[in-house]
Design a protein around this motif. Structure first.
Motif, PDB file in Angstrom:
ATOM      1  N   SER A  67       2.098  -5.016  10.936  1.00 56.23           N
ATOM      2  CA  SER A  67       3.255  -4.117  10.927  1.00 56.23           C
ATOM      3  C   SER A  67       3.939  -4.164   9.575  1.00 56.23           C
ATOM      4  N   HIS A  68       4.362  -3.007   9.090  1.00 56.31           N
ATOM      5  CA  HIS A  68       5.175  -2.963   7.881  1.00 56.31           C
ATOM      6  C   HIS A  68       6.640  -2.779   8.244  1.00 56.31           C
ATOM      7  N   ASP A  69       6.919  -2.573   9.529  1.00 60.08           N
ATOM      8  CA  ASP A  69       8.294  -2.434  10.004  1.00 60.08           C
ATOM      9  C   ASP A  69       8.674  -3.648  10.834  1.00 60.08           C
ATOM     10  N   MET A  91       0.830  -1.205   0.000  1.00 60.86           N
ATOM     11  CA  MET A  91       0.000   0.000   0.000  1.00 60.86           C
ATOM     12  C   MET A  91       0.865   1.256   0.000  1.00 60.86           C
ATOM     13  N   ARG A  92       1.902   1.274   0.833  1.00 61.35           N
ATOM     14  CA  ARG A  92       2.759   2.467   0.874  1.00 61.35           C
ATOM     15  C   ARG A  92       3.440   2.693  -0.470  1.00 61.35           C
ATOM     16  N   ASP A  93       3.828   1.605  -1.146  1.00 58.93           N
ATOM     17  CA  ASP A  93       4.459   1.755  -2.460  1.00 58.93           C
ATOM     18  C   ASP A  93       3.485   2.387  -3.451  1.00 58.93           C
ATOM     19  N   LEU A  94       2.227   1.923  -3.428  1.00 58.95           N
ATOM     20  CA  LEU A  94       1.225   2.486  -4.324  1.00 58.95           C
ATOM     21  C   LEU A  94       0.997   3.970  -4.031  1.00 58.95           C
ATOM     22  N   LEU A  95       0.921   4.302  -2.749  1.00 52.73           N
ATOM     23  CA  LEU A  95       0.701   5.697  -2.365  1.00 52.73           C
ATOM     24  C   LEU A  95       1.894   6.560  -2.758  1.00 52.73           C
ATOM     25  N   ASN A  96       3.097   6.005  -2.601  1.00 53.24           N
ATOM     26  CA  ASN A  96       4.301   6.750  -2.975  1.00 53.24           C
ATOM     27  C   ASN A  96       4.363   6.989  -4.479  1.00 53.24           C
ATOM     28  N   ARG A  97       3.702   6.103  -5.240  1.00 54.70           N
ATOM     29  CA  ARG A  97       3.693   6.255  -6.698  1.00 54.70           C
ATOM     30  C   ARG A  97       2.526   7.121  -7.174  1.00 54.70           C
ATOM     31  N   ALA A 141      -1.045  -1.449  17.670  1.00 52.36           N
ATOM     32  CA  ALA A 141      -0.764  -2.865  17.910  1.00 52.36           C
ATOM     33  C   ALA A 141      -0.023  -3.478  16.736  1.00 52.36           C
ATOM     34  N   TYR A 142       0.973  -4.325  17.035  1.00 51.18           N
ATOM     35  CA  TYR A 142       1.641  -5.049  15.962  1.00 51.18           C
ATOM     36  C   TYR A 142       1.438  -6.561  16.072  1.00 51.18           C
ATOM     37  N   LEU A 143       0.879  -7.035  17.175  1.00 56.27           N
ATOM     38  CA  LEU A 143       0.440  -8.424  17.289  1.00 56.27           C
ATOM     39  C   LEU A 143      -0.993  -8.404  17.811  1.00 56.27           C
ATOM     40  N   VAL A 144      -1.899  -9.062  17.103  1.00 54.70           N
ATOM     41  CA  VAL A 144      -3.302  -9.099  17.509  1.00 54.70           C
ATOM     42  C   VAL A 144      -3.792 -10.536  17.461  1.00 54.70           C
ATOM     43  N   ALA A 145      -4.218 -11.059  18.604  1.00 60.45           N
ATOM     44  CA  ALA A 145      -4.782 -12.401  18.671  1.00 60.45           C
ATOM     45  C   ALA A 145      -6.297 -12.305  18.653  1.00 60.45           C
ATOM     46  N   PHE A 146      -6.936 -13.099  17.821  1.00 60.86           N
ATOM     47  CA  PHE A 146      -8.392 -13.181  17.762  1.00 60.86           C
ATOM     48  C   PHE A 146      -8.824 -14.496  18.414  1.00 60.86           C
ATOM     49  N   ALA A 203      -4.484   1.520   7.136  1.00 60.39           N
ATOM     50  CA  ALA A 203      -5.191   2.733   7.560  1.00 60.39           C
ATOM     51  C   ALA A 203      -4.202   3.840   7.901  1.00 60.39           C
ATOM     52  N   GLU A 204      -3.142   3.484   8.603  1.00 60.53           N
ATOM     53  CA  GLU A 204      -2.134   4.471   8.991  1.00 60.53           C
ATOM     54  C   GLU A 204      -1.474   5.083   7.764  1.00 60.53           C
ATOM     55  N   ALA A 205      -1.140   4.231   6.782  1.00 63.51           N
ATOM     56  CA  ALA A 205      -0.498   4.720   5.563  1.00 63.51           C
ATOM     57  C   ALA A 205      -1.431   5.640   4.786  1.00 63.51           C
ATOM     58  N   LEU A 206      -2.710   5.277   4.720  1.00 60.68           N
ATOM     59  CA  LEU A 206      -3.676   6.099   3.992  1.00 60.68           C
ATOM     60  C   LEU A 206      -3.837   7.473   4.624  1.00 60.68           C
ATOM     61  N   VAL A 207      -3.975   7.504   5.955  1.00 59.46           N
ATOM     62  CA  VAL A 207      -4.162   8.787   6.645  1.00 59.46           C
ATOM     63  C   VAL A 207      -2.903   9.641   6.518  1.00 59.46           C
ATOM     64  N   GLU A 208      -1.744   9.011   6.649  1.00 66.72           N
ATOM     65  CA  GLU A 208      -0.496   9.765   6.523  1.00 66.72           C
ATOM     66  C   GLU A 208      -0.338  10.341   5.119  1.00 66.72           C
ATOM     67  N   SER A 209      -0.953   9.690   4.126  1.00 70.99           N
ATOM     68  CA  SER A 209      -0.856  10.168   2.739  1.00 70.99           C
ATOM     69  C   SER A 209      -1.967  11.139   2.381  1.00 70.99           C
ATOM     70  N   GLY A 210      -2.858  11.424   3.336  1.00 68.98           N
ATOM     71  CA  GLY A 210      -3.864  12.445   3.095  1.00 68.98           C
ATOM     72  C   GLY A 210      -5.302  11.986   3.085  1.00 68.98           C
ATOM     73  N   ALA A 211      -5.571  10.698   3.346  1.00 69.03           N
ATOM     74  CA  ALA A 211      -6.964  10.253   3.397  1.00 69.03           C
ATOM     75  C   ALA A 211      -7.696  11.015   4.502  1.00 69.03           C
ATOM     76  N   ASP A 212      -8.926  11.404   4.226  1.00 66.59           N
ATOM     77  CA  ASP A 212      -9.691  12.233   5.157  1.00 66.59           C
ATOM     78  C   ASP A 212     -10.494  11.366   6.120  1.00 66.59           C
ATOM     79  N   PRO A 213     -10.118  11.329   7.411  1.00 71.70           N
ATOM     80  CA  PRO A 213     -10.870  10.525   8.377  1.00 71.70           C
ATOM     81  C   PRO A 213     -12.226  11.123   8.727  1.00 71.70           C
ATOM     82  N   ASP A 214     -12.466  12.386   8.334  1.00 71.27           N
ATOM     83  CA  ASP A 214     -13.727  13.063   8.638  1.00 71.27           C
ATOM     84  C   ASP A 214     -14.648  13.159   7.419  1.00 71.27           C
ATOM     85  N   ARG A 215     -14.310  12.430   6.373  1.00 74.72           N
ATOM     86  CA  ARG A 215     -15.143  12.432   5.173  1.00 74.72           C
ATOM     87  C   ARG A 215     -16.521  11.845   5.491  1.00 74.72           C
ATOM     88  N   VAL A 216     -17.569  12.589   5.166  1.00 78.91           N
ATOM     89  CA  VAL A 216     -18.931  12.129   5.451  1.00 78.91           C
ATOM     90  C   VAL A 216     -19.365  11.134   4.385  1.00 78.91           C
TER      91      VAL A 216
END
Length: 209
Positions: free
Chosen positions: A171-173, A1-7, A150-155, A34-47
């Motif tokens: 996690s991407h890191d 996702m980050r690669d696509l956003l960077n492009r 969170a980077y580990l999530v158990a369901f 979600a983090e990558a999208l918001v950092e790239s400008g996605a609007d979390p308040d979009r109605v």
């Protein structure tokens, strides 16, 4: 996702149903997306057509990690009406999101429990804790740290006994998790699995009666 956003991909793009990809990430607990999208400008308040926003959906997800990801570069003051009130409550009232904290080798870690309604499962989230907002310091009984992303999530399913618990890596890191912290996390997961299994057995006995 980050690669696509960077492009140059549009972070506010919509899927074939007209739903912003940020909402898709929220619905699938895609914290890093979600983090990558918001950092790239996605609007979390979009109605959205139903009157909600991605931020409100993140709150409704029940996941502090998803909520933190959607809010990562946002400002709670932007959210209007009910969203502003609910976001403020999540940020400034730590009792709303209780967590277990532990320090190891100078670093702080958090384990967070919540119930994920879409999955009919309890989740156990491990994160590196982050400093709590300065406003919390006004109450001496509150913690100085709160859960991070969170980077580990158990369901742990609690409706269908045939479903196995699973652990997801969000996690991407690269994250180096100390052995002691990993054991602590798995102990918490095992305890939650046992609680759900006991509940299954009790439900089975009640149904038989």
């Amino acid at each position: 996702m980050r690669d696509l956003l960077n492009r140059g991909a549009n972070p506010d793009a919509v899927d074939t149903n007209g739903l912003p990809v940020l909402c898709v990430a929220v619905a699938t607990y895609g914290v890093q997306v979600a983090e990558a999208l918001v950092e790239s400008g996605a609007d979390p308040d979009r109605v959205l057509p139903d009157g909600t926003t991605p931020l409100e959906r993140a709150i409704d997800s029940g996941s502090p990690a998803v909520f933190s990801a959607v809010l990562s570069k946002g400002c709670p003051a932007k959210a209007g009406g009910a969203a502003a009130t609910r976001t403020s409550g999540l940020l400034w009232q730590p009792a709303v999101m209780p967590a277990e904290l532990r320090e190891h080798a100078g670093r702080h870690y958090a384990i967070q429990f919540h119930y994920a309604l879409p999955d009919d499962a309890w989740t156990v989230e491990l994160s590196e804790a982050v400093p709590a907002p300065t406003a919390w310091a006004e109450n001496p009984s509150t913690e100085r740290y709160r859960p991070g992303a969170a980077y580990l999530v158990a369901f742990v399913p609690d409706e269908d006994p045939d479903l196995e618990p699973t652990v997801h890596i969000h996690s991407h890191d690269e994250h180096v998790i100390p052995y002691e912290i990993m054991c602590w996390f798995m102990e918490q997961v095992a305890d939650q699995v046992e609680r759900c299994r006991i509940a299954f057995e009790q439900d089975g006995r009640e149904a038989a009666e």
